[in-house]
Enzyme design. Structure first.
Site, PDB file in Angstrom:
ATOM      1  N   TRP A 160     -10.405 -53.339 -10.406  1.00 16.78           N
ATOM      2  CA  TRP A 160     -11.079 -53.921 -11.764  1.00 16.78           C
ATOM      3  C   TRP A 160     -12.513 -53.722 -12.045  1.00 16.78           C
ATOM      4  O   TRP A 160     -12.897 -53.804 -13.037  1.00 16.78           O
ATOM      5  CB  TRP A 160     -10.531 -55.387 -11.700  1.00 16.78           C
ATOM      6  CG  TRP A 160     -11.038 -56.124 -10.696  1.00 16.78           C
ATOM      7  CD1 TRP A 160     -10.226 -56.552  -9.823  1.00 16.78           C
ATOM      8  CD2 TRP A 160     -12.356 -56.762 -10.287  1.00 16.78           C
ATOM      9  NE1 TRP A 160     -11.044 -57.018  -8.461  1.00 16.78           N
ATOM     10  CE2 TRP A 160     -12.352 -57.426  -9.043  1.00 16.78           C
ATOM     11  CE3 TRP A 160     -13.378 -56.794 -10.919  1.00 16.78           C
ATOM     12  CZ2 TRP A 160     -13.163 -57.674  -8.502  1.00 16.78           C
ATOM     13  CZ3 TRP A 160     -14.518 -57.299 -10.191  1.00 16.78           C
ATOM     14  CH2 TRP A 160     -14.381 -57.786  -8.966  1.00 16.78           C
ATOM     15  N   ASN A 161     -13.207 -53.459 -10.847  1.00 12.76           N
ATOM     16  CA  ASN A 161     -14.592 -53.596 -10.695  1.00 12.76           C
ATOM     17  C   ASN A 161     -15.501 -52.538 -11.840  1.00 12.76           C
ATOM     18  O   ASN A 161     -16.324 -52.857 -12.145  1.00 12.76           O
ATOM     19  CB  ASN A 161     -15.292 -53.734  -9.493  1.00 12.76           C
ATOM     20  CG  ASN A 161     -14.959 -52.535  -8.560  1.00 12.76           C
ATOM     21  OD1 ASN A 161     -14.173 -51.780  -8.877  1.00 12.76           O
ATOM     22  ND2 ASN A 161     -15.906 -52.556  -7.584  1.00 12.76           N
ATOM     23  N   LYS A 173      -1.839 -46.477 -12.441  1.00 10.39           N
ATOM     24  CA  LYS A 173      -1.824 -47.874 -12.788  1.00 10.39           C
ATOM     25  C   LYS A 173      -3.132 -48.433 -12.277  1.00 10.39           C
ATOM     26  O   LYS A 173      -3.338 -48.549 -11.349  1.00 10.39           O
ATOM     27  CB  LYS A 173      -0.733 -48.579 -11.710  1.00 10.39           C
ATOM     28  CG  LYS A 173      -0.357 -50.005 -12.003  1.00 10.39           C
ATOM     29  CD  LYS A 173       0.114 -50.994 -11.070  1.00 10.39           C
ATOM     30  CE  LYS A 173      -0.917 -51.345 -10.307  1.00 10.39           C
ATOM     31  NZ  LYS A 173      -1.918 -52.080 -10.831  1.00 10.39           N
ATOM     32  N   PRO A 174      -3.547 -48.972 -13.497  1.00  8.43           N
ATOM     33  CA  PRO A 174      -4.780 -49.552 -13.297  1.00  8.43           C
ATOM     34  C   PRO A 174      -4.660 -51.141 -13.068  1.00  8.43           C
ATOM     35  O   PRO A 174      -3.630 -51.667 -12.933  1.00  8.43           O
ATOM     36  CB  PRO A 174      -5.543 -49.804 -14.728  1.00  8.43           C
ATOM     37  CG  PRO A 174      -4.300 -49.628 -15.695  1.00  8.43           C
ATOM     38  CD  PRO A 174      -3.135 -49.060 -14.859  1.00  8.43           C
ATOM     39  N   ALA A 175      -5.850 -52.010 -12.370  1.00 11.33           N
ATOM     40  CA  ALA A 175      -5.744 -53.094 -11.873  1.00 11.33           C
ATOM     41  C   ALA A 175      -5.292 -53.976 -13.210  1.00 11.33           C
ATOM     42  O   ALA A 175      -5.589 -53.924 -14.197  1.00 11.33           O
ATOM     43  CB  ALA A 175      -7.141 -53.805 -11.544  1.00 11.33           C
ATOM     44  N   GLY A 228      -9.484 -49.536  -3.610  1.00  9.99           N
ATOM     45  CA  GLY A 228      -9.165 -51.062  -3.627  1.00  9.99           C
ATOM     46  C   GLY A 228      -9.439 -51.634  -2.155  1.00  9.99           C
ATOM     47  O   GLY A 228     -10.215 -51.146  -1.525  1.00  9.99           O
ATOM     48  N   SER A 229      -8.680 -52.841  -2.017  1.00  8.14           N
ATOM     49  CA  SER A 229      -9.069 -53.274  -0.503  1.00  8.14           C
ATOM     50  C   SER A 229      -8.278 -52.625   0.630  1.00  8.14           C
ATOM     51  O   SER A 229      -7.258 -51.759   0.534  1.00  8.14           O
ATOM     52  CB  SER A 229      -8.429 -54.852  -0.542  1.00  8.14           C
ATOM     53  OG  SER A 229      -7.090 -54.634  -0.879  1.00  8.14           O
ATOM     54  N   GLU A 250     -10.332 -45.156  -0.918  1.00  8.73           N
ATOM     55  CA  GLU A 250     -11.839 -45.692  -1.144  1.00  8.73           C
ATOM     56  C   GLU A 250     -11.402 -47.123  -0.876  1.00  8.73           C
ATOM     57  O   GLU A 250     -11.102 -47.923  -1.748  1.00  8.73           O
ATOM     58  CB  GLU A 250     -12.059 -45.292  -2.307  1.00  8.73           C
ATOM     59  CG  GLU A 250     -12.448 -43.894  -2.725  1.00  8.73           C
ATOM     60  CD  GLU A 250     -13.612 -43.248  -2.097  1.00  8.73           C
ATOM     61  OE1 GLU A 250     -14.151 -43.788  -1.176  1.00  8.73           O
ATOM     62  OE2 GLU A 250     -13.405 -41.956  -2.305  1.00  8.73           O
ATOM     63  N   LEU A 251     -11.961 -47.788   0.461  1.00  8.65           N
ATOM     64  CA  LEU A 251     -11.543 -49.032   0.583  1.00  8.65           C
ATOM     65  C   LEU A 251     -12.775 -49.841   0.671  1.00  8.65           C
ATOM     66  O   LEU A 251     -13.821 -49.538   0.346  1.00  8.65           O
ATOM     67  CB  LEU A 251     -10.671 -49.010   1.871  1.00  8.65           C
ATOM     68  CG  LEU A 251      -9.348 -48.141   1.874  1.00  8.65           C
ATOM     69  CD1 LEU A 251      -8.775 -48.327   3.037  1.00  8.65           C
ATOM     70  CD2 LEU A 251      -8.483 -48.570   0.665  1.00  8.65           C
ATOM     71  N   CYS A 262     -18.078 -52.016  -3.991  1.00 11.34           N
ATOM     72  CA  CYS A 262     -17.864 -51.897  -2.690  1.00 11.34           C
ATOM     73  C   CYS A 262     -19.166 -51.126  -2.071  1.00 11.34           C
ATOM     74  O   CYS A 262     -19.094 -51.103  -0.776  1.00 11.34           O
ATOM     75  CB  CYS A 262     -16.576 -50.963  -2.717  1.00 11.34           C
ATOM     76  SG  CYS A 262     -16.737 -49.638  -3.517  1.00 11.34           S
ATOM     77  N   GLU A 288     -16.494 -59.192   3.055  1.00 14.40           N
ATOM     78  CA  GLU A 288     -17.479 -58.736   1.915  1.00 14.40           C
ATOM     79  C   GLU A 288     -17.460 -59.952   0.913  1.00 14.40           C
ATOM     80  O   GLU A 288     -16.261 -60.358   0.395  1.00 14.40           O
ATOM     81  CB  GLU A 288     -16.617 -57.642   1.129  1.00 14.40           C
ATOM     82  CG  GLU A 288     -17.498 -56.411   1.076  1.00 14.40           C
ATOM     83  CD  GLU A 288     -16.788 -55.390   0.176  1.00 14.40           C
ATOM     84  OE1 GLU A 288     -17.311 -54.462  -0.581  1.00 14.40           O
ATOM     85  OE2 GLU A 288     -15.322 -55.238   0.030  1.00 14.40           O
TER      86      GLU A 288
HETATM   87  P1  ADP Z   1      -8.613 -56.238  -5.121  1.00 15.01           P
HETATM   88  O1  ADP Z   1      -9.038 -57.230  -4.280  1.00 15.01           O
HETATM   89  O2  ADP Z   1      -9.977 -55.751  -5.618  1.00 15.01           O
HETATM   90  O3  ADP Z   1      -7.986 -56.793  -6.565  1.00 15.01           O
HETATM   91  P2  ADP Z   1      -6.760 -54.892  -4.350  1.00 15.01           P
HETATM   92  O4  ADP Z   1      -6.529 -53.803  -3.325  1.00 15.01           O
HETATM   93  O5  ADP Z   1      -5.846 -55.954  -4.168  1.00 15.01           O
HETATM   94  O6  ADP Z   1      -8.135 -54.999  -4.832  1.00 15.01           O
HETATM   95  O7  ADP Z   1      -6.161 -54.162  -5.866  1.00 15.01           O
HETATM   96  C1  ADP Z   1      -6.368 -52.911  -6.126  1.00 15.01           C
HETATM   97  C2  ADP Z   1      -5.294 -52.136  -6.721  1.00 15.01           C
HETATM   98  O8  ADP Z   1      -4.186 -52.440  -6.009  1.00 15.01           O
HETATM   99  C3  ADP Z   1      -4.917 -53.043  -8.207  1.00 15.01           C
HETATM  100  O9  ADP Z   1      -4.601 -51.902  -9.232  1.00 15.01           O
HETATM  101  C4  ADP Z   1      -3.697 -53.785  -7.646  1.00 15.01           C
HETATM  102  O10 ADP Z   1      -2.865 -54.058  -8.715  1.00 15.01           O
HETATM  103  C5  ADP Z   1      -2.963 -52.736  -6.684  1.00 15.01           C
HETATM  104  N1  ADP Z   1      -2.235 -53.677  -5.578  1.00 15.01           N
HETATM  105  C6  ADP Z   1      -2.533 -54.665  -5.327  1.00 15.01           C
HETATM  106  N2  ADP Z   1      -1.534 -54.771  -4.143  1.00 15.01           N
HETATM  107  C7  ADP Z   1      -0.672 -53.861  -4.259  1.00 15.01           C
HETATM  108  C8  ADP Z   1       0.496 -53.477  -3.503  1.00 15.01           C
HETATM  109  N3  ADP Z   1       0.940 -54.227  -2.681  1.00 15.01           N
HETATM  110  N4  ADP Z   1       1.214 -52.486  -3.982  1.00 15.01           N
HETATM  111  C9  ADP Z   1       0.581 -51.580  -5.001  1.00 15.01           C
HETATM  112  N5  ADP Z   1      -0.273 -52.046  -5.623  1.00 15.01           N
HETATM  113  C10 ADP Z   1      -1.048 -52.912  -5.265  1.00 15.01           C
END
Ligand code: ADP
Length: 490
Positions: A158-159, A182-184, A238-239, A260-261, A294, A392
């Site tokens: 989302w950032n 699939k966006p956040a 993402g994370s 990109e974590l 990040c 973080e």
């Molecule tokens: P943040 O902590 O920044 O929200 P996430 O890694 O949790 O980072 O989320 C980044 C993206 O990954 C989002 O689009 C979220 O919906 C998606 N996401 C999170 N968990 C899962 C999962 N288990 N399977 C698929 N997509 C996921």
């Protein structure tokens, strides 16, 4: 003429599959809210595996024709998309600020930044070279050509609601891949607007498909892509835990991955640094998007000889930062994305104070502005026992650690499983050479806090992931090499 849209025309609430806007298969919806006020902006499609499957079907059908276009034909469409994004910079910037909360100037800046990747990869599309391998045997020719890897699934955070998805879709399309994305869940609207403009630019039906899903639905929905052998690549920002999960779960169909974590960026200020430049660089790197990037410095190491002076110079500047909703033209820091983010920041600061940190600026929530606001904060006397050293913070908090010598700073900087960005300030050429080699990170800022560029390779080492976005390397993640061996020639 490049069409300009009103903000409300850009807000779409359905999935985009095979060139059409469609509600989720089971008609489910979830709310997207403005983080500044909590107001619902739209009720968007809450997808399920059936929607993921429909998107993959469309992308797989569209692949042969898109792959077979001339690179310059794909480039022409991408250039049109870039022009449309830039023509709609104000509306898109406003939409980013509305759903994500960053100040308007930053929202508009993100539009230009995201568009720069589209323009870059439009050009790179025409430069996908192979090799003629020097002949090894008479009557035999060997060549290496690069081909699009196939259907790509893009999952984004989302950032940076526009830039993160643009810098995945643009290279994928340039390479000749088709995309399911699939966006956040916090910020799906900007991605939908971007897809609308891609369609307007002439991206054919099925080449780019976008589905939205709430956090509850995301896991099962994305799992459909992980299991589907037609999806050949996952590109994710993402994370780290989610990145590891995607790597594990996509192993059954052995997909290529770009990850990109998370980072835990160190920022080192040596005694020989230009302190004005270091303060300016830290402010730019740390407070962009309210500290929610990040590559934001998370741990600031300052050498003992300049510690007090640097702390003083920095905290004066931080105390002047204007915290306000994105709509305030003077805003420098907006609301954090959600209450979970706020709670994490507060937990880190409270824990640091319990372990002996001193507040030099901020250090508190700002409930008078709303539940998602936190004051930009500087903490002195940070130590490695504190939570904010290992995790973080993802918010506007600067912890200052004191160090005595270079080896100690480098060791501390590297003492993390992560390795995305790092920064240091020094005016000693030999030290610059030593430290830039010693830092375990994919990105090193040397006397510079603003590192982002579409022409540079962005990505990490260690548990910050692999793959590079942008630059001449960025297309490789979406290509596979085919070796052609032709015999019986002589
Ligand atoms: P943040 O902590 O920044 O929200 P996430 O890694 O949790 O980072 O989320 C980044 C993206 O990954 C989002 O689009 C979220 O919906 C998606 N996401 C999170 N968990 C899962 C999962 N288990 N399977 C698929 N997509 C996921």
């Amino acid at each position: 003429m490049t069409r300009q849209f009103e903000l409300k025309e850009l807000i779409r609430s359905d999935n985009f599959i095979d060139g059409q806007w469609r509600a989720a298969a089971d008609d489910a919806r979830f709310a997207v809210t403005d983080p500044a006020t909590g107001t619902v902006i739209a009720q968007v499609a809450d997808s399920s595996p059936a929607d993921a499957r429909a998107a993959t079907d469309a992308a797989a059908r569209a692949l042969p024709a898109w792959r077979d276009l001339l690179p310059k034909e794909r480039a022409t469409i991408l250039h049109k998309w870039n022009a449309l994004i830039l023509a709609n910079q104000h509306a898109l910037g406003a939409l980013i600020s509305l759903e994500q909360g960053k100040p308007l100037a930053e929202g508009r800046g993100e539009v230009a930044y995201g568009a720069s990747y589209v323009a870059w990869f439009a050009d790179e599309a025409t430069r996908i070279y192979g090799d003629i391998i020097p002949q090894q045997q008479r009557g035999k020719r060997m060549t290496a050509v690069k081909e699009p890897i196939g259907v790509v699934a893009a999952i984004t955070p989302w950032n940076f609601p526009l830039a993160m998805i643009a810098r995945k879709i643009a290279p994928a399309l340039a390479a000749g891949c088709t995309v399911v994305a699939k966006p956040a869940e916090d910020t799906p609207l900007t991605a939908s607007a971007l897809v609308l403009l891609a369609h307007e630019a002439g991206v054919p039906a099925g080449v780019l498909n976008l589905i939205t899903a709430s956090r509850d639905h995301a896991v099962a929905t994305v799992a459909d892509w992980l299991e589907d052998s037609r999806v050949r690549k996952i590109t994710f920002t993402g994370s780290t835990p989610v990145g590891k999960y995607l790597a594990r779960e996509s192993a059954r169909t052995l997909k290529k991955l770009s990850l990109e974590l998370g980072g835990n960026a160190p920022f080192i200020v040596f005694n020989d640094a230009d302190l004005d430049a270091a303060v300016g660089g830290l402010l730019a790197a740390k407070f962009r998007n309210g500290g929610q990037t990040c590559v934001c410095p998370n741990r600031v190491y300052v050498q003992a000889g300049v510690y007090d002076k640097f702390a003083d110079m920095l905290s004066r500047r931080v105390a002047e930062l204007k915290v306000a909703p994105a709509t305030d033209p003077d805003a420098q820091i907006g609301p954090m994305i959600n209450i979970r983010a706020l709670d994490k920041i507060a937990r880190h600061v409270d824990d640091a104070l319990a372990h002996g940190a001193r507040v030099l600026a901020g250090g508190k929530r700002l409930p008078e502005l709303g539940p998602h606001y936190y004051a930009p904060t500087v903490l002195a006397d940070a130590t490695h026992e504190m939570l904010l050293c290992g995790e973080e913070t993802f918010g506007p908090v600067v912890p200052l650690f004191r160090f005595d010598d270079e080896a100690e700073a480098v060791e501390a900087a590297n003492n993390t499983p992560f390795g995305l960005a790092s920064y240091f300030y020094s005016q000693d050429v030999r030290r610059i050479d030593r430290v830039s080699r010693a830092l375990q990170a994919g990105i090193v800022g040397i006397n510079e806090g603003a590192l982002a560029s579409e022409a540079a390779p962005f990505g990490g080492v260690k548990e910050s992931g692999y793959g590079r976005e942008g630059s001449k390397y960025g297309l490789d993640d979406y290509l596979s090499i085919k070796y052609l061996c032709q015999g019986n020639l002589a």
